[in-house]
Design an enzyme around this catalytic site. Structure first.
Site, PDB file in Angstrom:
ATOM      1  N   GLY A 124     -82.345 -27.630  12.133  1.00 15.08           N
ATOM      2  CA  GLY A 124     -83.193 -26.907  13.060  1.00 15.08           C
ATOM      3  C   GLY A 124     -82.467 -26.616  14.361  1.00 15.08           C
ATOM      4  O   GLY A 124     -81.491 -27.275  14.714  1.00 15.08           O
ATOM      5  N   CYS A 125     -82.956 -25.629  15.095  1.00 16.01           N
ATOM      6  CA  CYS A 125     -82.308 -25.226  16.341  1.00 16.01           C
ATOM      7  C   CYS A 125     -82.422 -26.305  17.411  1.00 16.01           C
ATOM      8  O   CYS A 125     -81.437 -26.730  18.017  1.00 16.01           O
ATOM      9  CB  CYS A 125     -82.873 -23.910  16.844  1.00 16.01           C
ATOM     10  SG  CYS A 125     -84.696 -23.880  16.905  1.00 16.01           S
TER      11      CYS A 125
END
Length: 901
Positions: free
Chosen positions: A718-719
């Site tokens: 995930g970012c």
């Protein structure tokens, strides 16, 4: 391991140059031999004779030692603490007056007085006593103009009549006092020395009048000032033997003073901060006169003042020990020039020419060659081992490189039949060799003749980064780092990787000509006993063949994670070079392309030379033409799981990218899994498989890249999670409690489906917190780092980009510089991780492909640090990272198709 409380003064005098520390010992001769405890890539500051008297009692007094320690911490903000301590040990290895002569121009006193004084104060507070010689040319010109006197020059020398001299002497005394008083105001004792040092004859009384040519330098006033604990501040005035005051150019005075003092460093402070290349416009970092002088003087742009300056510097250095050097530097960068490996201005030194020989018969004194190989070896059988090694060279092609005094010696085993790969088998360098840049010169000579080279180095050596700068690629395993440059053949790389991964450096310990290494890569070595090969060394450089697609990273085992590999400074490192293990384009299908991430990935694929996007699936856009992809016409499809299964069974697709919302992609993954083969590589951008042990977590900077390269099922991080892990991972071994991540994302992170989190009107002049506990990224971060982390997400009005403010409790006291050193070493060479000083800004990361880490604000207790991280959520937080994983899994260069700054 970072040393938080190092001794300020190292016992340099207790070591010999041949064996000055255990950390500098190196190799059996399957490995590079390097004396490495204190090298500098561009410095020439070397301890002179170890028998010289050292005159530094004062810094050991409690008050000064405390001040010195404090200033060391401050200096560490411009370089690592290792560098600062290293150069302090060099500077304090000679008598006080032999540290440095600093020439200060009149303009510097006028425009940079406080900067100059602060720099001198720093030096003094760590027990160093630079000798300052100043001029006042610009001030004198103005004073003469105000007095109605027209300045006269002949051949660049000021004609000095009686009136001019009277004004000059008055001005010099005023400027001298101005600098002295500024230093005194800063708590630094300074002594004005305006007469009694320079004795001179008339240069040409008829032509120049009252201008002197120095014929004698009396060091006693300088020594007395230093003995009294004062910085000596000299004017460039001289007197004849009869007492007549004469004007002397300040550059000339500094040069004559240097000839008398024989300092390690002569510094010329200049507004431009160095010499500049007329072709490129760039600052010249270093000039090695023995190697470069003739070529340099033949350049069209080396003329007038530049030509005269270089010529004068050469004449000066010819009168000084080879250990001395000249630096031309801006006053604001004085500390950086003196205390960092990279320096800041232009460094001029004599250097040493590099010679080479390709047979033992060419050595006039073979015993000298053997003695050099022995000098850094450990073990009682060192001489016998060297004898066997040299005997093996009689039947093995090699080339030896060395400078005249043999401060540096490298032995390269030449490629054997069927191979183009050379093997750096021995590399032994004294401290003087490192610091006079011979190491760089030797390596440059090797690279000219051998386009492909491999070697290994111990991973815990403090100077490992020097080798990273020489390599195209590297791989770390079990405490050793395998380096190479010039490698392109993917099959050779694969074969060596398997050997190195399976056997580690043990495969190089047995370096008999029939060893695994020879069979794998045709790069054998002279035989060496196993016992000798297993002796403890700090720098081991093993000849090895083609190496793994890898990346340059400091191997740190954090929270049970495996050792990491390293990326290199080459934009396309092998595994590497372009398309190193895949000779054909790879066909890609993108499932779910309506969102921002999908479009960002399409843009990257459009520029990739080897990835061929064939299918793009989106239910909402089915039947429409894909925009932003120029390689072929593509129409959006609405692919079903059955369509995917059929395509996978037929081998139509090499890589599937799942760009779908959480909880949606499983039927498509199952469809690929149902095929008889692997069905191709799958990279999932959702969170569905980030906790599945059968999937590889694809964060190359923190996960062993070889595992990604072998994987067919990769969960893209995930970012938020990527940025948080990059910001916390280096400090996991030092955690004193639970880190807390305060994260703020631009509204593109909320996707394209309308919601309050991407409602610009709602977000304007606002910030929205959401999922304040138990967010999926909180679980992801904690799971990967093997420690509990609190995560608090927010969304703000900007479009793309994330900012993390991370509060990290520490188990031990640290400084900001300690923390920054840990991060710099952990991410050394990572192309997509940038360590900065100030907290990074979202506006600077948006649209860029990396991560920025900075801030490093430490609480007054020393037990808590705040680290700031920024990332573009659509790029390195998603699409760029996906492309890294695709490249690794499909056999391309990790950074292929990724714009690198």
């Amino acid at each position: 391991m970072l040393s938080l409380h190092p001794t300020m003064r190292r016992a340099v005098a207790s070591r010999s140059l041949g064996a000055f520390s255990t950390a500098a010992r190196t190799i059996a001769f399957s490995t590079v031999r390097c004396s490495t405890n204190s090298f500098r890539s561009r410095s020439s500051l070397i301890p002179v004779s170890l028998s010289q008297k050292r005159c530094y009692a004062r810094p050991t007094e409690p008050r000064l030692s405390s001040t010195r320690s404090t200033v060391v911490q401050l200096l560490s903000n411009i370089g690592s603490k290792r560098e600062v301590q290293q150069y302090l040990s060099h500077f304090t290895s000679v008598s006080s007056q032999q540290f440095a002569v600093i020439k200060v121009g009149g303009a510097t006193i006028t425009e940079h007085l406080q900067t100059l004084s602060s720099a001198l104060a720093f030096l003094n507070h760590v027990g160093l006593y630079p000798i300052v010689v100043h001029g006042a040319g610009p001030q004198l010109n103005k004073m003469l103009e105000d007095a109605g006197v027209e300045p006269q020059f002949e051949d660049g020398i000021r004609v000095t009549d009686g009136k001019t001299l009277a004004l000059a002497r008055k001005l010099f005394l005023e400027e001298n006092l101005k600098l002295v008083e500024e230093l005194e105001n800063m708590g630094v004792r300074a002594r004005p020395i305006t007469t009694g040092v320079f004795t001179a004859d008339y240069l040409d009384r008829e032509k120049y009048k009252l201008v002197g040519k120095i014929n004698k330098v009396d060091k006693r006033p300088i020594e007395a000032a230093i003995e009294a604990g004062c910085l000596p501040i000299l004017t460039s005035m001289a007197e004849t033997s009869e007492g007549q005051v004469l004007n002397v150019n300040a550059d000339v005075a500094a040069g004559e003073l240097a000839r008398a003092i024989q300092p390690l460093k002569i510094v010329y402070l200049a507004e431009r901060g160095g010499l500049f290349n007329g072709d490129t416009g760039g600052k010249i970092s270093a000039i090695n006169l023995d190697e470069e002088y003739d070529h340099l003087m033949s350049q069209w742009w080396v003329r007038h003042g530049t030509r005269l300056k270089i010529k004068e510097m050469r004449e000066l250095l010819m009168d000084l020990p080879r250990t001395s050097s000249v630096a031309i530097i801006h006053p604001a960068d004085l500390q950086k020039e003196l205390f960092t490996d990279s320096g800041a201005g232009t460094l001029i030194r004599r250097g040493n020419k590099v010679h080479s020989k390709s047979s033992l018969s060419e050595f006039e004194h073979l015993q000298t060659f053997k003695d050099v190989l022995v000098r850094d070896r450990e073990g009682l059988d060192a001489k016998a081992t060297v004898d066997r090694y040299v005997e093996g060279l009689k039947t093995r092609g090699f080339k030896a490189y060395f400078d005249e005094p043999m401060e540096a010696l490298a032995v390269v085993l030449t490629p054997q039949e069927g191979s183009h790969l050379a093997h750096l088998a021995s590399f032994t360098i004294t401290r003087a060799g490192w610091l006079t840049n011979v190491a760089d010169n030797v390596f440059a000579s090797i690279k000219k003749e051998f386009p492909k080279l491999v070697w290994t180095v111990k991973a815990d050596d403090e100077n490992l980064t020097w080798f990273f700068g020489k390599a195209d690629g590297s791989l770390s395993r079990d405490g050793d780092v395998l380096f190479w440059y010039g490698m392109e053949d993917g099959d050779d790389i694969k074969e060596l990787v398997l050997e190195f991964t399976r056997y580690g450096r043990g495969m190089f310990g047995d370096i008999n000509l029939e060893s695994r290494l020879h069979r794998a890569a045709h790069a054998g070595s002279p035989s060496l006993s196993a016992a000798a090969a297993q002796q403890k060394r700090n720098f081991s450089t093993t000849g090895c063949a083609n190496a793994l697609r890898a990346s340059r990273r400091r191997p740190n085992s954090v929270a049970g994670q495996p050792s990491r590999t390293y990326t290199t400074t080459n934009p396309n490192p092998p595994f590497g070079g372009k398309n190193v293990s895949n000779s054909r384009p790879s066909k890609v299908a993108l499932i779910g392309a309506r969102g921002y991430t999908g479009q960002a990935l399409i843009n990257l694929l459009n520029e990739h030379p080897h990835l061929d996007l064939r299918h793009v699936s989106s239910r909402e856009l089915a039947g429409k033409e894909l925009q932003g992809y120029d390689k072929r016409e593509i129409i959006y499809e609405n692919l079903s799981a059955e369509d995917v299964r059929r395509m996978a069974q037929n081998g139509d697709i090499d890589c599937w990218v799942m760009a779908l919302p959480n909880g949606v992609c499983k039927p498509f993954v199952d469809a690929v899994d149902q095929t008889s083969g692997s069905g191709g590589v799958i990279i999932d951008l959702s969170a569905d498989y980030r906790f599945d042990p059968n999937w590889t977590y694809g964060l190359p900077e923190l996960v062993n890249r070889s595992s990604i390269a072998r994987a067919t099922r990769i969960a893209n991080p995930g970012c938020y999670a990527t940025a948080a892990q990059v910001g916390i991972a280096p400090l996991v071994p030092y955690l004193g409690g639970q880190p807390t991540v305060f994260g703020v994302s631009g509204y593109s992170g909320a996707g394209t489906k309308p919601s309050p989190k991407n409602d610009v009107n709602l977000l304007t002049n606002n910030i929205i917190p959401y999922s304040l506990t138990d967010h999926i990224h909180e679980k992801e971060i904690s799971s990967q780092l093997k420690t509990d982390v609190a995560f608090i997400p927010h969304v703000a009005v900007w479009f793309q980009g994330i900012h993390h403010t991370i509060n990290i409790p520490l188990s031990q006291e640290m400084t900001s510089r300690d923390i920054r050193n840990i991060f710099q070493e952990r991410y050394a060479g990572e192309k997509l991780v940038r360590i900065v000083g100030e907290p990074p800004l979202v506006k600077d990361i948006a649209g860029r492909h990396g991560v920025e880490v900075g801030g490093f604000a430490v609480h007054s207790s020393g037990k808590r640090v705040v680290v700031c991280v920024t990332i573009d959520n659509l790029l390195k937080g998603a699409a760029t990272q996906c492309l890294q994983n695709m490249n690794l899994a499909l056999g391309y260069s990790e950074y292929e198709g990724i714009p690198l700054e």
